[in-house]
Motif scaffolding. Structure first.
Motif, PDB file in Angstrom:
ATOM      1  N   UNK A 117       0.792  -1.226   0.000  1.00 50.27           N
ATOM      2  CA  UNK A 117       0.000   0.000   0.000  1.00 50.27           C
ATOM      3  C   UNK A 117       0.822   1.273   0.000  1.00 50.27           C
ATOM      4  N   UNK A 118       2.128   1.160   0.166  1.00 49.83           N
ATOM      5  CA  UNK A 118       2.958   2.369   0.146  1.00 49.83           C
ATOM      6  C   UNK A 118       3.071   2.903  -1.277  1.00 49.83           C
ATOM      7  N   UNK A 119       3.285   4.199  -1.375  1.00 48.32           N
ATOM      8  CA  UNK A 119       3.411   4.847  -2.674  1.00 48.32           C
ATOM      9  C   UNK A 119       4.817   5.434  -2.780  1.00 48.32           C
ATOM     10  N   UNK A 120       5.515   5.079  -3.839  1.00 48.71           N
ATOM     11  CA  UNK A 120       6.878   5.531  -4.056  1.00 48.71           C
ATOM     12  C   UNK A 120       6.946   6.331  -5.351  1.00 48.71           C
ATOM     13  N   UNK A 121       7.735   7.403  -5.346  1.00 47.93           N
ATOM     14  CA  UNK A 121       7.871   8.256  -6.520  1.00 47.93           C
ATOM     15  C   UNK A 121       9.183   7.932  -7.230  1.00 47.93           C
ATOM     16  N   UNK A 122       9.097   7.709  -8.522  1.00 44.82           N
ATOM     17  CA  UNK A 122      10.249   7.392  -9.359  1.00 44.82           C
ATOM     18  C   UNK A 122      10.267   8.313 -10.572  1.00 44.82           C
ATOM     19  N   UNK A 123      11.441   8.472 -11.152  1.00 42.02           N
ATOM     20  CA  UNK A 123      11.529   9.129 -12.455  1.00 42.02           C
ATOM     21  C   UNK A 123      10.906   8.211 -13.491  1.00 42.02           C
ATOM     22  N   UNK A 124      10.324   8.786 -14.507  1.00 39.25           N
ATOM     23  CA  UNK A 124       9.702   7.996 -15.566  1.00 39.25           C
ATOM     24  C   UNK A 124      10.727   7.080 -16.249  1.00 39.25           C
ATOM     25  N   UNK A 125      11.974   7.537 -16.341  1.00 37.27           N
ATOM     26  CA  UNK A 125      13.027   6.751 -16.983  1.00 37.27           C
ATOM     27  C   UNK A 125      13.412   5.518 -16.167  1.00 37.27           C
TER      28      UNK A 125
END
Length: 87
Positions: free
Chosen positions: A71-79
């Motif tokens: 359920x955690x949300x992680x932010x990544x670069x699109x690349x």
């Protein structure tokens, strides 16, 4: 004149072989990855280059928020997206 062509011919042949066996396939792979990364949509199941599996929860121009199994949300670069699973 014939001697110069005789010396240059093997170099041209070698360049052509390198182009068709190495350079062109790499350019095709890069284009396929770029097209995949630009066509990402919310809800796609993805795998990052680090091996994280998750579902895209939100997108913007250069960032992707991935919802993980816990359920955690992680932010990544699109690349950082390596693959899209359409299972």
């Amino acid at each position: 004149m014939g001697d110069i062509f005789g010396l240059i011919w093997p170099l041209l042949l070698m360049f052509a072989i390198f182009y068709f066996l190495l350079i062109r396939p790499q350019q095709k792979r890069q284009k396929a990855v770029r097209d995949m990364q630009t066509s990402l949509e919310k809800g796609n199941k993805v795998v990052t280059i680090g091996g994280l599996h998750g579902i895209i929860d939100a997108l913007d121009e250069d960032k992707v928020v991935i919802k993980c199994g816990d359920g955690s949300r992680l932010t990544y670069d699109r690349q950082a997206i390596r693959d899209v699973n359409n299972d």
